[in-house]
Design a protein around this motif. Structure first.
Motif, PDB file in Angstrom:
ATOM      1  N   TRP A  47      75.317  24.845  11.133  1.00 22.13           N
ATOM      2  CA  TRP A  47      75.128  26.152  11.747  1.00 22.13           C
ATOM      3  C   TRP A  47      73.672  26.557  11.595  1.00 22.13           C
ATOM      4  CZ3 TRP A  47      73.587  30.628   9.179  1.00 22.13           C
ATOM      5  CH2 TRP A  47      73.638  30.590   7.789  1.00 22.13           C
ATOM      6  N   GLU A 100      79.671  30.844  18.483  1.00 24.36           N
ATOM      7  CA  GLU A 100      79.118  31.985  17.753  1.00 24.36           C
ATOM      8  C   GLU A 100      80.114  32.498  16.713  1.00 24.36           C
ATOM      9  OE1 GLU A 100      77.494  36.502  18.517  1.00 24.36           O
ATOM     10  OE2 GLU A 100      77.338  35.034  20.136  1.00 24.36           O
ATOM     11  N   ASP A 133      78.059  24.994  19.816  1.00 26.70           N
ATOM     12  CA  ASP A 133      77.487  26.251  20.270  1.00 26.70           C
ATOM     13  C   ASP A 133      78.507  27.398  20.180  1.00 26.70           C
ATOM     14  OD1 ASP A 133      75.032  27.326  21.065  1.00 26.70           O
ATOM     15  OD2 ASP A 133      75.670  27.454  23.149  1.00 26.70           O
ATOM     16  N   GLN A 165      76.949  24.408  15.484  1.00 30.98           N
ATOM     17  CA  GLN A 165      76.495  23.347  16.379  1.00 30.98           C
ATOM     18  C   GLN A 165      77.216  22.043  16.064  1.00 30.98           C
ATOM     19  OE1 GLN A 165      74.776  23.999  18.870  1.00 30.98           O
ATOM     20  NE2 GLN A 165      73.879  25.957  18.356  1.00 30.98           N
ATOM     21  N   VAL A 213      85.361  33.133  14.609  1.00 30.04           N
ATOM     22  CA  VAL A 213      84.473  32.615  15.645  1.00 30.04           C
ATOM     23  C   VAL A 213      84.966  32.914  17.046  1.00 30.04           C
ATOM     24  CG1 VAL A 213      83.534  30.799  14.159  1.00 30.04           C
ATOM     25  CG2 VAL A 213      85.532  30.309  15.572  1.00 30.04           C
ATOM     26  N   LYS A 216      70.894  30.093  12.604  1.00 28.59           N
ATOM     27  CA  LYS A 216      70.758  31.478  13.087  1.00 28.59           C
ATOM     28  C   LYS A 216      70.090  31.462  14.449  1.00 28.59           C
ATOM     29  CE  LYS A 216      71.616  34.459   9.548  1.00 28.59           C
ATOM     30  NZ  LYS A 216      71.840  35.827   9.377  1.00 28.59           N
ATOM     31  N   ARG A 217      70.659  32.227  15.382  1.00 26.94           N
ATOM     32  CA  ARG A 217      70.071  32.380  16.712  1.00 26.94           C
ATOM     33  C   ARG A 217      70.232  33.837  17.113  1.00 26.94           C
ATOM     34  NH1 ARG A 217      72.993  29.308  21.108  1.00 26.94           N
ATOM     35  NH2 ARG A 217      72.443  27.496  19.871  1.00 26.94           N
ATOM     36  N   ARG A 253      75.020  33.725  13.541  1.00 24.41           N
ATOM     37  CA  ARG A 253      75.286  32.349  13.142  1.00 24.41           C
ATOM     38  C   ARG A 253      75.924  31.639  14.334  1.00 24.41           C
ATOM     39  NH1 ARG A 253      77.659  32.466   6.954  1.00 24.41           N
ATOM     40  NH2 ARG A 253      76.240  34.084   6.242  1.00 24.41           N
ATOM     41  N   VAL A 254      75.449  30.413  14.600  1.00 20.51           N
ATOM     42  CA  VAL A 254      75.997  29.625  15.698  1.00 20.51           C
ATOM     43  C   VAL A 254      76.300  28.227  15.158  1.00 20.51           C
ATOM     44  CG1 VAL A 254      75.605  28.728  18.019  1.00 20.51           C
ATOM     45  CG2 VAL A 254      74.645  30.952  17.371  1.00 20.51           C
TER      46      VAL A 254
END
Length: 178
Positions: free
Chosen positions: A140, A155, A153, A150, A171, A142-143, A147-148
């Motif tokens: 994961w 959230e 993708d 991967q 999520v 930060k975007r 938190r995202v």
């Protein structure tokens, strides 16, 4: 009061909590809190149906991060979590009928749940790890302040609970579990 009649330094104050984290609840386990949030009660029910996961969430010696999809995300899936298109291709419309069909459905549901449990907590940002399913590494980052997870993708809506053996991350998505 001390012997000189003056007040002592007073009680020690605990350190200020990190405003981004909920306090961990020592003796409380993931199994205790999974069903508390109604927005993830479908997934919580699935965890109770999978004995190995249920035992893990009930064990203070095994930390986990549960990636719990919102009910709305599970309801939007093109198929039920216990269905696999390959089963329908091989066995037809009755793929989940009878004892063998129920076994197939249970195996598929276990795969779905295991794809949503990380055998680590806390789970540091950008640390790659395989879920209990062991399919592929996830991490994961930060975007835009969120938190995202991967590479899917997904959230994280909120860290719903932090307890003695881990965290529940609610999520807005479902991991690719096929």
């Amino acid at each position: 009061m001390d012997p000189a009649g003056t007040a002592g330094p007073g009680p020690a104050m605990p350190p200020a909590p990190d405003s981004n984290k909920l306090p961990a609840q020592g003796g409380v386990m993931l199994s205790d809190v999974m069903g508390r949030d109604r927005s993830i009660n479908i997934f919580a029910g699935f965890t109770r149906d999978i004995e190995s996961i249920s035992r893990r969430l009930d064990d203070l010696s095994q930390n986990s991060t549960v990636i719990a999809p919102l009910n709305s995300q599970i309801e939007k899936l093109p198929r039920k979590p216990w269905e696999d298109p390959r089963d329908y291709e091989a066995l037809g419309a009755n793929a989940y009928e009878g004892g063998d069909g129920q076994d197939r459905a249970q195996k598929n549901l276990r795969r779905f749940v295991e794809a949503h449990v990380v055998p680590m907590s806390p789970w540091p940002e950008k640390e790659k790890i395989k879920t209990i399913l062991g399919d592929r590494e996830i991490w994961w980052e930060k975007r835009d302040g969120a938190r995202v997870i991967q590479p899917d993708d997904i959230e994280v809506d909120i860290v719903g609970s932090q307890v003695g053996n881990g965290e529940i991350w609610i999520v807005r998505g479902v991991r690719n579990y096929a």
